[in-house]
Scaffold this motif. Structure first.
Motif, PDB file in Angstrom:
ATOM      1  N   ILE A 157     -10.278   8.145 -16.931  1.00 59.04           N
ATOM      2  CA  ILE A 157      -9.039   8.030 -16.159  1.00 59.04           C
ATOM      3  C   ILE A 157      -9.364   7.724 -14.703  1.00 59.04           C
ATOM      4  CG2 ILE A 157      -7.050   9.329 -15.274  1.00 59.04           C
ATOM      5  CD1 ILE A 157      -7.042  10.846 -17.950  1.00 59.04           C
ATOM      6  N   GLU A 158     -10.391   8.434 -14.187  1.00 58.88           N
ATOM      7  CA  GLU A 158     -10.795   8.225 -12.794  1.00 58.88           C
ATOM      8  C   GLU A 158     -11.313   6.807 -12.585  1.00 58.88           C
ATOM      9  OE1 GLU A 158     -14.107  10.017  -9.716  1.00 58.88           O
ATOM     10  OE2 GLU A 158     -13.282  11.322 -11.256  1.00 58.88           O
ATOM     11  N   ASP A 159     -12.118   6.305 -13.566  1.00 55.88           N
ATOM     12  CA  ASP A 159     -12.626   4.938 -13.462  1.00 55.88           C
ATOM     13  C   ASP A 159     -11.484   3.928 -13.474  1.00 55.88           C
ATOM     14  OD1 ASP A 159     -15.189   5.837 -13.345  1.00 55.88           O
ATOM     15  OD2 ASP A 159     -15.597   5.557 -15.481  1.00 55.88           O
ATOM     16  N   SER A 160     -10.483   4.215 -14.325  1.00 57.45           N
ATOM     17  CA  SER A 160      -9.322   3.324 -14.401  1.00 57.45           C
ATOM     18  C   SER A 160      -8.577   3.301 -13.072  1.00 57.45           C
ATOM     19  CB  SER A 160      -8.388   3.790 -15.525  1.00 57.45           C
ATOM     20  OG  SER A 160      -7.216   3.009 -15.554  1.00 57.45           O
ATOM     21  N   GLU A 161      -8.410   4.482 -12.478  1.00 52.99           N
ATOM     22  CA  GLU A 161      -7.726   4.564 -11.187  1.00 52.99           C
ATOM     23  C   GLU A 161      -8.545   3.881 -10.094  1.00 52.99           C
ATOM     24  OE1 GLU A 161      -6.825   8.635 -10.398  1.00 52.99           O
ATOM     25  OE2 GLU A 161      -4.987   8.600 -11.597  1.00 52.99           O
ATOM     26  N   ASN A 162      -9.862   4.034 -10.163  1.00 57.60           N
ATOM     27  CA  ASN A 162     -10.721   3.388  -9.162  1.00 57.60           C
ATOM     28  C   ASN A 162     -10.578   1.869  -9.217  1.00 57.60           C
ATOM     29  OD1 ASN A 162     -11.713   5.777  -8.169  1.00 57.60           O
ATOM     30  ND2 ASN A 162     -13.521   5.791  -9.484  1.00 57.60           N
ATOM     31  N   SER A 163     -10.484   1.317 -10.436  1.00 60.30           N
ATOM     32  CA  SER A 163     -10.317  -0.133 -10.559  1.00 60.30           C
ATOM     33  C   SER A 163      -8.958  -0.568 -10.034  1.00 60.30           C
ATOM     34  CB  SER A 163     -10.478  -0.561 -12.021  1.00 60.30           C
ATOM     35  OG  SER A 163      -9.463   0.008 -12.834  1.00 60.30           O
ATOM     36  N   ILE A 164      -7.949   0.285 -10.237  1.00 60.46           N
ATOM     37  CA  ILE A 164      -6.605  -0.005  -9.709  1.00 60.46           C
ATOM     38  C   ILE A 164      -6.639  -0.011  -8.188  1.00 60.46           C
ATOM     39  CG2 ILE A 164      -4.251   0.884  -9.475  1.00 60.46           C
ATOM     40  CD1 ILE A 164      -4.500   1.915 -12.354  1.00 60.46           C
ATOM     41  N   PHE A 165      -7.271   1.015  -7.597  1.00 63.49           N
ATOM     42  CA  PHE A 165      -7.349   1.112  -6.146  1.00 63.49           C
ATOM     43  C   PHE A 165      -8.166  -0.038  -5.548  1.00 63.49           C
ATOM     44  CE2 PHE A 165      -6.573   5.885  -6.596  1.00 63.49           C
ATOM     45  CZ  PHE A 165      -5.244   5.758  -6.204  1.00 63.49           C
ATOM     46  N   GLU A 166      -9.213  -0.461  -6.283  1.00 60.94           N
ATOM     47  CA  GLU A 166     -10.018  -1.576  -5.797  1.00 60.94           C
ATOM     48  C   GLU A 166      -9.169  -2.847  -5.725  1.00 60.94           C
ATOM     49  OE1 GLU A 166     -14.067  -4.031  -7.075  1.00 60.94           O
ATOM     50  OE2 GLU A 166     -13.600  -2.111  -8.014  1.00 60.94           O
ATOM     51  N   GLU A 167      -8.331  -3.055  -6.741  1.00 59.80           N
ATOM     52  CA  GLU A 167      -7.455  -4.225  -6.757  1.00 59.80           C
ATOM     53  C   GLU A 167      -6.399  -4.132  -5.655  1.00 59.80           C
ATOM     54  OE1 GLU A 167      -6.323  -7.940  -8.139  1.00 59.80           O
ATOM     55  OE2 GLU A 167      -8.076  -6.717  -8.636  1.00 59.80           O
ATOM     56  N   ILE A 168      -5.879  -2.916  -5.443  1.00 55.69           N
ATOM     57  CA  ILE A 168      -4.901  -2.709  -4.366  1.00 55.69           C
ATOM     58  C   ILE A 168      -5.526  -3.056  -3.024  1.00 55.69           C
ATOM     59  CG2 ILE A 168      -3.641  -0.929  -3.062  1.00 55.69           C
ATOM     60  CD1 ILE A 168      -3.057   0.442  -5.732  1.00 55.69           C
ATOM     61  N   GLY A 169      -6.784  -2.630  -2.821  1.00 57.37           N
ATOM     62  CA  GLY A 169      -7.477  -2.892  -1.563  1.00 57.37           C
ATOM     63  C   GLY A 169      -7.612  -4.382  -1.286  1.00 57.37           C
ATOM     64  N   LYS A 170      -7.981  -5.140  -2.323  1.00 60.10           N
ATOM     65  CA  LYS A 170      -8.139  -6.587  -2.147  1.00 60.10           C
ATOM     66  C   LYS A 170      -6.816  -7.242  -1.769  1.00 60.10           C
ATOM     67  CE  LYS A 170     -11.971  -7.037  -5.439  1.00 60.10           C
ATOM     68  NZ  LYS A 170     -12.372  -7.605  -6.752  1.00 60.10           N
ATOM     69  N   LYS A 171      -5.763  -6.885  -2.502  1.00 59.40           N
ATOM     70  CA  LYS A 171      -4.455  -7.509  -2.253  1.00 59.40           C
ATOM     71  C   LYS A 171      -3.874  -7.072  -0.910  1.00 59.40           C
ATOM     72  CE  LYS A 171      -3.212  -8.158  -7.113  1.00 59.40           C
ATOM     73  NZ  LYS A 171      -2.263  -7.826  -8.196  1.00 59.40           N
ATOM     74  N   LEU A 172      -4.078  -5.796  -0.553  1.00 61.40           N
ATOM     75  CA  LEU A 172      -3.576  -5.298   0.724  1.00 61.40           C
ATOM     76  C   LEU A 172      -4.274  -6.013   1.877  1.00 61.40           C
ATOM     77  CD1 LEU A 172      -1.828  -3.298   2.320  1.00 61.40           C
ATOM     78  CD2 LEU A 172      -3.703  -1.638   2.126  1.00 61.40           C
ATOM     79  N   ASN A 173      -5.571  -6.184   1.748  1.00 62.41           N
ATOM     80  CA  ASN A 173      -6.339  -6.869   2.783  1.00 62.41           C
ATOM     81  C   ASN A 173      -5.827  -8.307   2.988  1.00 62.41           C
ATOM     82  OD1 ASN A 173      -8.817  -6.942   4.559  1.00 62.41           O
ATOM     83  ND2 ASN A 173      -9.304  -8.629   3.163  1.00 62.41           N
ATOM     84  N   HIS A 174      -5.518  -8.971   1.883  1.00 58.23           N
ATOM     85  CA  HIS A 174      -5.002 -10.338   1.965  1.00 58.23           C
ATOM     86  C   HIS A 174      -3.626 -10.358   2.638  1.00 58.23           C
ATOM     87  CE1 HIS A 174      -4.397 -14.534   0.815  1.00 58.23           C
ATOM     88  NE2 HIS A 174      -3.168 -14.194   0.435  1.00 58.23           N
ATOM     89  N   LYS A 175      -2.770  -9.416   2.244  1.00 51.93           N
ATOM     90  CA  LYS A 175      -1.416  -9.374   2.805  1.00 51.93           C
ATOM     91  C   LYS A 175      -1.430  -9.059   4.296  1.00 51.93           C
ATOM     92  CE  LYS A 175       1.273 -10.289  -0.679  1.00 51.93           C
ATOM     93  NZ  LYS A 175       2.190 -11.465  -0.617  1.00 51.93           N
ATOM     94  N   ILE A 176      -2.365  -8.232   4.727  1.00 53.15           N
ATOM     95  CA  ILE A 176      -2.427  -7.845   6.137  1.00 53.15           C
ATOM     96  C   ILE A 176      -3.075  -8.935   6.992  1.00 53.15           C
ATOM     97  CG2 ILE A 176      -3.505  -6.243   7.770  1.00 53.15           C
ATOM     98  CD1 ILE A 176      -1.123  -5.025   6.388  1.00 53.15           C
ATOM     99  N   HIS A 177      -4.245  -9.401   6.587  1.00 55.73           N
ATOM    100  CA  HIS A 177      -5.026 -10.297   7.436  1.00 55.73           C
ATOM    101  C   HIS A 177      -4.686 -11.781   7.251  1.00 55.73           C
ATOM    102  CE1 HIS A 177      -7.493  -7.022   8.899  1.00 55.73           C
ATOM    103  NE2 HIS A 177      -7.619  -6.590   7.655  1.00 55.73           N
TER     104      HIS A 177
END
Length: 310
Positions: free
Chosen positions: A189-209
């Motif tokens: 479950i933790e690994d699944s959440e980590n992959s979700i957060f990793e994807e969120i980080g990439k998309k958030l970075n794109h939306k911000i910068h």
């Protein structure tokens, strides 16, 4: 061995013999199986068949011998003596040499794979490795006690006390394996959440910068989560964990940095502070002033004047 020795009067000779010779096969299986459990729990890797060559060969030797003895009853036949000697010496070599060496070798491989020192802090940091460490250690203690009770100690009272560990060992081992299974579910479950957060980080970075979504005065947690393709809970958790601030502080920090660049840019020298605030994503002059001062310790006009003087 327990069945073969203690129930000889109850069970038939063939059954006793079968259990006796299969006991030696089981001995050769134990060490590689231990290592196999460690590899599977750590890396989800199945044990290579090469580690089972000795148990497989011994199994066929013993089974063939038992089948031969069930057919050939004449002990004076030359082949009978050959088969008997092959089986006997094979099993003696296993119990006297192969099993001790194999136990030491696979225990070493298991501990090396774990790379875990059993301190309190290490156990808290990696519960899975901690449980596996104790699983291997309990096995080694079990084998040591088994050797003591079968070969080195004659006192029946001492042997009885030591044998109590057998029961405790199996209970503890089963408990550890159950605990590991439960932990594995948590880790997945933790690994699944980590992959979700990793994807969120990439998309958030794109939306911000890249998209500079913070310049939208109407942007909020719900809208940004929708833009990224996640939910508000995960987005909020990601920002809190990685930036140690809430959504509002996170967005306003980018707005202030953007406003600072505009304030010192000559192309915008004729823009009012209200217009600059609007360009930076603030929905009012009051909000722009208060937020800018909160982050820089100066009002926008003070910041601009200072930069012009310099």
């Amino acid at each position: 061995m327990f069945i073969a020795s203690d129930y000889v009067d109850i069970l038939s000779e063939n059954i006793v013999s079968t259990f006796a010779v299969l006991f030696f096969v089981w001995l050769t299986l134990l060490p590689p199986l231990l290592y196999g459990i460690i590899q599977f729990k750590l890396n989800k890797v199945l044990l290579d068949i090469r580690h089972l060559y000795i148990p497989i060969v011994l199994f066929f030797i013993n089974i063939f011998s038992l089948l031969y003895f069930s057919v050939q009853k004449d002990e004076k036949v030359f082949t009978y003596e050959v088969v008997e000697n092959v089986m006997t010496y094979s099993n003696y070599i296993i119990i006297l040499f192969v099993f001790p060496i194999s136990t030491f070798y696979y225990s070493f491989l298991s501990f090396r794979s774990l790379q875990f020192f059993p301190s309190k802090n290490n156990f808290k940091k990696n519960i899975e490795k901690g449980l596996l460490f104790w699983f291997v250690l309990l096995y080694d203690v079990y084998i040591f006690i088994w050797i003591l009770t079968n070969y080195l100690i004659d006192n029946s009272s001492v042997k009885s006390v030591l044998k109590v560990y057998y029961t405790g060992y199996f209970i503890l081992s089963i408990a550890i394996l159950f605990k590991l299974s439960a932990k594995r579910d948590e880790f997945e479950i933790e690994d699944s959440e980590n992959s979700i957060f990793e994807e969120i980080g990439k998309k958030l970075n794109h939306k911000i910068h890249s998209d500079k979504i913070f310049l939208n005065p109407q942007i909020n947690l719900k809208l940004l989560a929708k833009e990224i393709g996640t939910n508000e809970k995960y987005l909020s958790q990601y920002i809190n964990k990685n930036y140690n601030k809430n959504f509002s502080l996170f967005i306003n920090e980018f707005r202030v940095e953007y406003a600072k660049q505009i304030l010192i840019n000559g192309e915008y020298s004729n823009y009012t502070l209200e217009a600059i605030g609007s360009l930076s994503g603030f929905n009012s002059k009051t909000s722009f002033n208060s937020t800018f001062k909160k982050y820089t310790g100066e009002t926008p006009s003070e910041f601009k004047n200072k930069k012009e003087l310099n």
